[in-house]
Design a protein around this motif. Structure first.
Motif, PDB file in Angstrom:
ATOM      1  N   LEU A  96     -40.802 -30.422 -25.559  1.00  0.00           N
ATOM      2  CA  LEU A  96     -39.752 -31.439 -25.645  1.00  0.00           C
ATOM      3  C   LEU A  96     -39.099 -31.625 -24.274  1.00  0.00           C
ATOM      4  O   LEU A  96     -38.858 -32.752 -23.819  1.00  0.00           O
ATOM      5  N   LYS A  97     -38.835 -30.515 -23.616  1.00  0.00           N
ATOM      6  CA  LYS A  97     -38.242 -30.561 -22.275  1.00  0.00           C
ATOM      7  C   LYS A  97     -39.219 -31.223 -21.293  1.00  0.00           C
ATOM      8  O   LYS A  97     -38.812 -32.038 -20.458  1.00  0.00           O
ATOM      9  N   LEU A 153     -43.581 -19.600 -21.060  1.00  0.00           N
ATOM     10  CA  LEU A 153     -42.181 -19.328 -21.408  1.00  0.00           C
ATOM     11  C   LEU A 153     -41.486 -18.486 -20.334  1.00  0.00           C
ATOM     12  O   LEU A 153     -40.260 -18.516 -20.225  1.00  0.00           O
ATOM     13  N   SER A 154     -42.254 -17.748 -19.564  1.00  0.00           N
ATOM     14  CA  SER A 154     -41.653 -16.966 -18.475  1.00  0.00           C
ATOM     15  C   SER A 154     -41.587 -17.789 -17.198  1.00  0.00           C
ATOM     16  O   SER A 154     -41.173 -17.292 -16.165  1.00  0.00           O
ATOM     17  N   ASP A 155     -42.022 -19.044 -17.279  1.00  0.00           N
ATOM     18  CA  ASP A 155     -42.010 -19.935 -16.110  1.00  0.00           C
ATOM     19  C   ASP A 155     -42.929 -19.499 -15.000  1.00  0.00           C
ATOM     20  O   ASP A 155     -42.603 -19.616 -13.823  1.00  0.00           O
ATOM     21  N   GLY A 156     -44.074 -18.934 -15.403  1.00  0.00           N
ATOM     22  CA  GLY A 156     -45.100 -18.766 -14.396  1.00  0.00           C
ATOM     23  C   GLY A 156     -45.415 -17.359 -13.958  1.00  0.00           C
ATOM     24  O   GLY A 156     -46.002 -17.164 -12.894  1.00  0.00           O
ATOM     25  N   LEU A 157     -45.051 -16.353 -14.756  1.00  0.00           N
ATOM     26  CA  LEU A 157     -45.488 -15.001 -14.396  1.00  0.00           C
ATOM     27  C   LEU A 157     -46.996 -14.899 -14.606  1.00  0.00           C
ATOM     28  O   LEU A 157     -47.575 -15.576 -15.457  1.00  0.00           O
ATOM     29  N   LYS A 163     -42.635 -25.568 -28.637  1.00  0.00           N
ATOM     30  CA  LYS A 163     -42.295 -26.948 -29.007  1.00  0.00           C
ATOM     31  C   LYS A 163     -41.041 -27.400 -28.236  1.00  0.00           C
ATOM     32  O   LYS A 163     -40.934 -28.552 -27.824  1.00  0.00           O
ATOM     33  N   LEU A 164     -40.092 -26.497 -28.042  1.00  0.00           N
ATOM     34  CA  LEU A 164     -38.912 -26.826 -27.227  1.00  0.00           C
ATOM     35  C   LEU A 164     -39.329 -27.093 -25.777  1.00  0.00           C
ATOM     36  O   LEU A 164     -38.841 -28.027 -25.142  1.00  0.00           O
ATOM     37  N   LYS A 165     -40.233 -26.274 -25.288  1.00  0.00           N
ATOM     38  CA  LYS A 165     -40.713 -26.427 -23.909  1.00  0.00           C
ATOM     39  C   LYS A 165     -41.427 -27.780 -23.760  1.00  0.00           C
ATOM     40  O   LYS A 165     -41.262 -28.464 -22.733  1.00  0.00           O
ATOM     41  N   SER A 205     -36.007 -22.738 -23.128  1.00  0.00           N
ATOM     42  CA  SER A 205     -36.500 -24.124 -23.174  1.00  0.00           C
ATOM     43  C   SER A 205     -36.289 -24.814 -21.825  1.00  0.00           C
ATOM     44  O   SER A 205     -36.585 -25.991 -21.685  1.00  0.00           O
ATOM     45  N   TYR A 216     -48.879 -26.787 -17.776  1.00  0.00           N
ATOM     46  CA  TYR A 216     -47.424 -26.948 -17.735  1.00  0.00           C
ATOM     47  C   TYR A 216     -46.959 -27.288 -16.317  1.00  0.00           C
ATOM     48  O   TYR A 216     -46.170 -28.214 -16.109  1.00  0.00           O
ATOM     49  N   LYS A 258     -38.832 -13.160 -13.576  1.00  0.00           N
ATOM     50  CA  LYS A 258     -39.199 -14.342 -12.795  1.00  0.00           C
ATOM     51  C   LYS A 258     -38.026 -14.765 -11.903  1.00  0.00           C
ATOM     52  O   LYS A 258     -38.210 -15.110 -10.735  1.00  0.00           O
ATOM     53  N   LEU A 287     -38.681 -11.271 -19.388  1.00  0.00           N
ATOM     54  CA  LEU A 287     -39.683 -11.909 -18.516  1.00  0.00           C
ATOM     55  C   LEU A 287     -39.021 -12.970 -17.646  1.00  0.00           C
ATOM     56  O   LEU A 287     -39.302 -13.098 -16.455  1.00  0.00           O
ATOM     57  N   LYS A 288     -38.127 -13.733 -18.267  1.00  0.00           N
ATOM     58  CA  LYS A 288     -37.419 -14.783 -17.536  1.00  0.00           C
ATOM     59  C   LYS A 288     -36.576 -14.174 -16.410  1.00  0.00           C
ATOM     60  O   LYS A 288     -36.498 -14.719 -15.309  1.00  0.00           O
ATOM     61  N   GLN A 325     -35.343 -27.490 -33.923  1.00  0.00           N
ATOM     62  CA  GLN A 325     -35.730 -26.127 -34.324  1.00  0.00           C
ATOM     63  C   GLN A 325     -34.664 -25.445 -35.177  1.00  0.00           C
ATOM     64  O   GLN A 325     -34.409 -24.244 -35.028  1.00  0.00           O
ATOM     65  N   LEU A 380     -32.620 -27.314 -22.435  1.00  0.00           N
ATOM     66  CA  LEU A 380     -32.262 -28.266 -23.491  1.00  0.00           C
ATOM     67  C   LEU A 380     -30.826 -28.004 -23.927  1.00  0.00           C
ATOM     68  O   LEU A 380     -30.323 -26.885 -23.859  1.00  0.00           O
ATOM     69  N   LEU A 402     -46.752 -16.893 -23.223  1.00  0.00           N
ATOM     70  CA  LEU A 402     -45.845 -16.056 -22.418  1.00  0.00           C
ATOM     71  C   LEU A 402     -45.845 -16.476 -20.946  1.00  0.00           C
ATOM     72  O   LEU A 402     -44.813 -16.391 -20.278  1.00  0.00           O
ATOM     73  N   LEU A 423     -38.836 -12.044 -24.118  1.00  0.00           N
ATOM     74  CA  LEU A 423     -39.030 -13.253 -23.316  1.00  0.00           C
ATOM     75  C   LEU A 423     -37.924 -13.421 -22.277  1.00  0.00           C
ATOM     76  O   LEU A 423     -38.173 -13.851 -21.144  1.00  0.00           O
TER      77      LEU A 423
END
Lengths: 310, 310
Positions: free
Chosen positions: B306-307, B204-208, B302-304, A205, B265, A307, A303-304, A217, A208, B201, A300
């Protein structure tokens, strides 16, 4: 009776806190630390605890490498993160003597065997810290809440429970709660319920707090915890049915908190993805248990990490 | 025969590209655009296409609000993003005449009904664009690859296929591939396979890029696509067994690409989480189909969000 000689390896937030507690209790506590070496060597640790007040912890020996430790440690307490590029055996072996009891206060499941295999004649104690505690600067530790330490021998060498009991008594003499248990592996799975949920979600997230995640959630948190419970059960560790409710309730009661994985991510450091999620999923595959939500989180997080490395 | 009068609403990357194509084909194309209004009004759009070359698209009318449109549009083509705070009916209704055919080229599944309900006497055509196309600056559109437009009438009003066919012929006269189909809803589900996997994805991977995601997490991609296929089937749209393989193969063949959700995003704009994931999951619940991986992705998005809002 001589004070117990204790060597803390990996004196970050958790290691420095329990080191400071043990020193307060009268033990002879030394530390192996790398990143904050100069500051610790000069002035020790500054401990700021919301519950116990503030004090300085001046270690007996401050060393950069385990090989430089002088004397025979009664206890080695390993508090490093467990990541793919860490070698736990190498970190401790130079200071392990015949009577040294090896304690590890670390995250993750199924991380016992390599220590048991490497040190078959030493007592090995698995430790679980239930604590909110952050490093706030060089050699500066902030203890926000909790602190309970659960200890359990995992290889039942002769001295067995006595060594865990002695350490537990030292710590509890300072007001910190402890528990010695013969169900430490169950305890490790129980802790994984929380870690497998909140650590990845805080990273995915993008920062958060535990409170924000839980408030929006909770159903997902419950699904993750249930999957971990199913895997633990298949591995022979049947957790209490109320474990999920208790975990949820306790997290609501916690101050909004940044998880350790999130702090690592924010500081561009390796995260404990493998010992928290990877080992859990590998146990599931071995026991033929389905865990689609953990599978997704793990993918995920990989993947993070990709990155993060790029 | 008079040139067809076409009004593009939401002339971002996709809208401006197909507007430019239709203008090239001889249609009288106007645009409603907000963010780039001044630039478009002064100099039109600059279209840079790796396949078709570069050209300027000067719209017939450039307006800020649909109410300001002069004349009777043969076609309204709605190309806005579909997010929680967008009102699609309100966006188009001021320009809808008895003979206006409403086309929507938008992402998501189960987004037809509100248009059918609001305009029961107008032909409505669902459009699916298979295109790599980005906005690179004010009124500047870069067409990287593909461009195929699939069109299908969804309410079979008298004129029916003729209107879709006419639009399709205009577009294909420029060299862009088109298809008129009576299975457009299946097509929408088929497109959702890709969207439900790569859009979340990438965020959530911040841009891959799509390539980085596919090269490391192909199994997860396949699980997501299979869940979408199961839901589509339960809704009565049986996709070909080879759809997943084809999607994977086509994505490997694509240039590394930033998804539309990722661009939103990165620019701190609302994302199409609801029409891509939310509607898919709601269809699954209605049809009693399990989709644990989509559930996780949706919760994480949804968390993303919210952030993003915080």
């Amino acid at each position: 009776m001589k004070p117990a000689k204790i060597l803390i390896i990996g004196a970050g937030a958790i290691g420095s806190f329990y080191g400071a507690i043990l020193s307060k209790a009268g033990a002879d506590v030394s530390v192996v630390c790398r990143s904050d070496y100069q500051t610790v060597k000069q002035q020790g640790y500054s401990i700021k605890s919301d519950e116990l007040g503030n004090w300085s912890f001046i270690p007996s020996q401050v060393i950069k490498n385990t090989e430089d430790y002088q004397g025979d440690a009664d206890y080695i307490i390993l508090c490093t993160k467990v990541t793919l590029d860490s070698d736990r055996i190498k970190l401790i072996q130079a200071a392990v003597r015949p009577n040294t009891c090896i304690v590890f206060i670390q995250n993750g499941v199924e991380i016992e065997q390599e220590l048991i295999d490497a040190f078959p004649n030493n007592e090995i104690i698995s430790g679980l810290a239930f604590i909110c505690c952050n490093r706030t600067g060089p050699a500066a530790t902030h203890h926000l809440a909790y602190g309970k330490l659960t200890l359990g021998s995992i290889n039942q060498i002769n001295t067995s429970l006595k060594r865990a009991k002695y350490l537990s008594d030292l710590i509890s003499s300072t007001g910190i709660e402890t528990l010695v248990t013969d169900e430490i592996i169950s305890g490790r799975w129980l802790k994984c319920l929380w870690n497998a949920a909140f650590n990845p979600l805080s990273v995915l997230s993008d920062g958060l707090s535990t409170e924000q995640i839980l408030c929006t959630q909770e159903p997902l948190i419950r699904v993750i915890m249930q999957e971990v419970m199913n895997i633990a059960q298949a591995c022979g560790y049947c957790l209490d049915d109320s474990s999920i409710d208790t975990n949820i309730r306790n997290t609501y009661a916690m101050p909004p908190y940044k998880t350790s994985m999130l702090l690592d991510y924010e500081n561009n450091k390796p995260m404990e993805t493998e010992v928290i999620l990877g080992n859990t999923i590998r146990a599931a595959k071995r026991e033929h248990i389905k865990c689609p939500t953990l599978d997704s989180l793990y993918a995920l997080m990989k993947l993070k990490e990709l990155k993060q490395q790029g």
